[in-house]
Scaffold this motif. Structure first.
Motif, PDB file in Angstrom:
ATOM      1  N   ILE A  34       7.951  -8.708  -8.043  1.00  0.00           N
ATOM      2  CA  ILE A  34       7.078  -7.725  -8.696  1.00  0.00           C
ATOM      3  C   ILE A  34       7.084  -6.382  -7.965  1.00  0.00           C
ATOM      4  CG2 ILE A  34       4.667  -7.178  -9.219  1.00  0.00           C
ATOM      5  CD1 ILE A  34       4.255 -10.164  -9.797  1.00  0.00           C
ATOM      6  N   PHE A  35       7.005  -6.413  -6.637  1.00  0.00           N
ATOM      7  CA  PHE A  35       6.918  -5.177  -5.869  1.00  0.00           C
ATOM      8  C   PHE A  35       8.231  -4.814  -5.178  1.00  0.00           C
ATOM      9  CE2 PHE A  35       2.497  -6.921  -5.686  1.00  0.00           C
ATOM     10  CZ  PHE A  35       1.919  -5.967  -6.502  1.00  0.00           C
ATOM     11  N   LEU A  52      -0.475   6.012  -7.441  1.00  0.00           N
ATOM     12  CA  LEU A  52      -0.782   6.717  -6.201  1.00  0.00           C
ATOM     13  C   LEU A  52      -2.237   6.510  -5.800  1.00  0.00           C
ATOM     14  CD1 LEU A  52       0.466  10.209  -5.182  1.00  0.00           C
ATOM     15  CD2 LEU A  52      -1.949   9.690  -4.965  1.00  0.00           C
ATOM     16  N   LEU A  53      -3.154   6.693  -6.745  1.00  0.00           N
ATOM     17  CA  LEU A  53      -4.580   6.541  -6.439  1.00  0.00           C
ATOM     18  C   LEU A  53      -4.920   5.094  -6.098  1.00  0.00           C
ATOM     19  CD1 LEU A  53      -6.068   8.830  -9.241  1.00  0.00           C
ATOM     20  CD2 LEU A  53      -5.906   9.333  -6.787  1.00  0.00           C
ATOM     21  N   PHE A  54      -4.331   4.139  -6.842  1.00  0.00           N
ATOM     22  CA  PHE A  54      -4.596   2.730  -6.583  1.00  0.00           C
ATOM     23  C   PHE A  54      -4.060   2.320  -5.218  1.00  0.00           C
ATOM     24  CE2 PHE A  54      -3.807  -1.909  -7.533  1.00  0.00           C
ATOM     25  CZ  PHE A  54      -5.136  -2.250  -7.632  1.00  0.00           C
ATOM     26  N   GLY A  55      -2.869   2.816  -4.868  1.00  0.00           N
ATOM     27  CA  GLY A  55      -2.312   2.519  -3.553  1.00  0.00           C
ATOM     28  C   GLY A  55      -3.151   3.100  -2.437  1.00  0.00           C
ATOM     29  N   THR A  85       0.839  -1.203   0.000  1.00  0.00           N
ATOM     30  CA  THR A  85       0.000   0.000   0.000  1.00  0.00           C
ATOM     31  C   THR A  85       0.878   1.259   0.000  1.00  0.00           C
ATOM     32  OG1 THR A  85      -0.164  -0.474   2.371  1.00  0.00           O
ATOM     33  CG2 THR A  85      -2.110  -0.905   1.028  1.00  0.00           C
ATOM     34  N   ILE A  86       1.731   1.385   1.013  1.00  0.00           N
ATOM     35  CA  ILE A  86       2.593   2.569   1.094  1.00  0.00           C
ATOM     36  C   ILE A  86       3.628   2.563  -0.025  1.00  0.00           C
ATOM     37  CG2 ILE A  86       4.327   1.576   2.660  1.00  0.00           C
ATOM     38  CD1 ILE A  86       4.359   4.367   4.043  1.00  0.00           C
ATOM     39  N   MET A  87       4.026   1.371  -0.481  1.00  0.00           N
ATOM     40  CA  MET A  87       4.967   1.294  -1.595  1.00  0.00           C
ATOM     41  C   MET A  87       4.337   1.872  -2.860  1.00  0.00           C
ATOM     42  SD  MET A  87       6.411  -2.531  -0.825  1.00  0.00           S
ATOM     43  CE  MET A  87       7.781  -2.602  -1.982  1.00  0.00           C
TER      44      MET A  87
END
Length: 241
Positions: free
Chosen positions: A92-93, A223-226, A25-27
């Motif tokens: 992936i992340f 940003l919005l998706f996170g 999320t924060i990533m």
């Protein structure tokens, strides 16, 4: 008695969250903000005579770079991060976040110490092209890596949320929806990174515009998706405890 009745009620999904640390999320928010800022800085540097205020950019890059480096490093080195499944999340992340975080930290450190030189340099685009030229090889490689992630996301239909996750779970029966969406974001990030070495110094203004738009669009969506995932991930945890 009918064995395997299609109408049988499936058992509710339960997840041992002690074995499933989740902080992309924060990533995602930090990566999105970082992409937006890099796109904004590129545009500002390509505008002759514009004020830079290098210290402000340095502070922003330092904050985001620290978050991405720490979380990306932990996810990259802890294999698998989530013992309950999804070991590919480390790749992936974790790895792209680590790479982007370190790049932001070093860029922020340079702007903090030499920002005034950049502001006053008569040919600052050319000056920064000389500085960024060597590291652009790594940026190019990570761009190809982002394309690899995008291809894997579609090929293996990754990123689909379970039904227990609010909002995103509405597409659980259509895994390609989220697979295509997230893979498209990685493709756009990769596009900007692959073009990066060829657009340094303002040699190809059209490529620079493509980079700015690719990173601005993907950054805003990340940003919005996170930010949305702060709700959806909390809901998933509550629904599967």
């Amino acid at each position: 008695m009918v064995i395997g009745d299609a109408g049988a009620v499936q058992a509710a999904l339960k997840i041992n969250w002690a074995e499933m640390p989740t902080y992309n999320t924060i990533m995602a928010v930090a990566a999105g903000a970082g992409l937006l800022l890099v796109a904004g800085l590129w545009r500002k540097l390509s505008t002759p005579g514009g004020e830079l205020h290098a210290e402000g950019w340095a502070l922003a890059f330092g904050v985001l770079g620290t978050i991405l480096t720490l979380t990306g490093l932990h996810m990259t080195l802890t294999w698998p991060l989530a013992a309950g499944g999804f070991p590919f999340d480390n790749i992936i992340f974790g790895e792209p976040s680590l790479a982007f975080g370190v790049l932001l930290l070093f860029a922020g450190g340079y702007l903090w110490r030499r920002g005034r030189l950049v502001e006053e340099h008569p040919e600052r685009e050319r000056h920064l092209a000389g500085l960024a030229g060597p590291v652009s090889v790594f940026v190019f490689g990570m761009g190809l890596a982002c394309w690899g992630i995008a291809a894997a996301g579609v090929w293996y239909q990754l990123f689909a949320a379970p039904k227990e996750e609010p909002i995103s779970g509405l597409f659980a029966d259509h895994p390609m929806v989220e697979a295509v969406f997230v893979s498209l974001l990685y493709f756009l990030v990769g596009l900007g990174a692959v073009l990066f070495p060829f657009a340094l110094g303002g040699r190809r203004a059209a490529l620079g515009k493509v980079i700015v738009w690719a990173w601005a669009i993907s950054g805003a969506l990340f940003l919005l998706f996170g930010a949305l995932n702060y709700f959806t991930h909390i809901g998933l945890i509550v629904n599967t405890m």
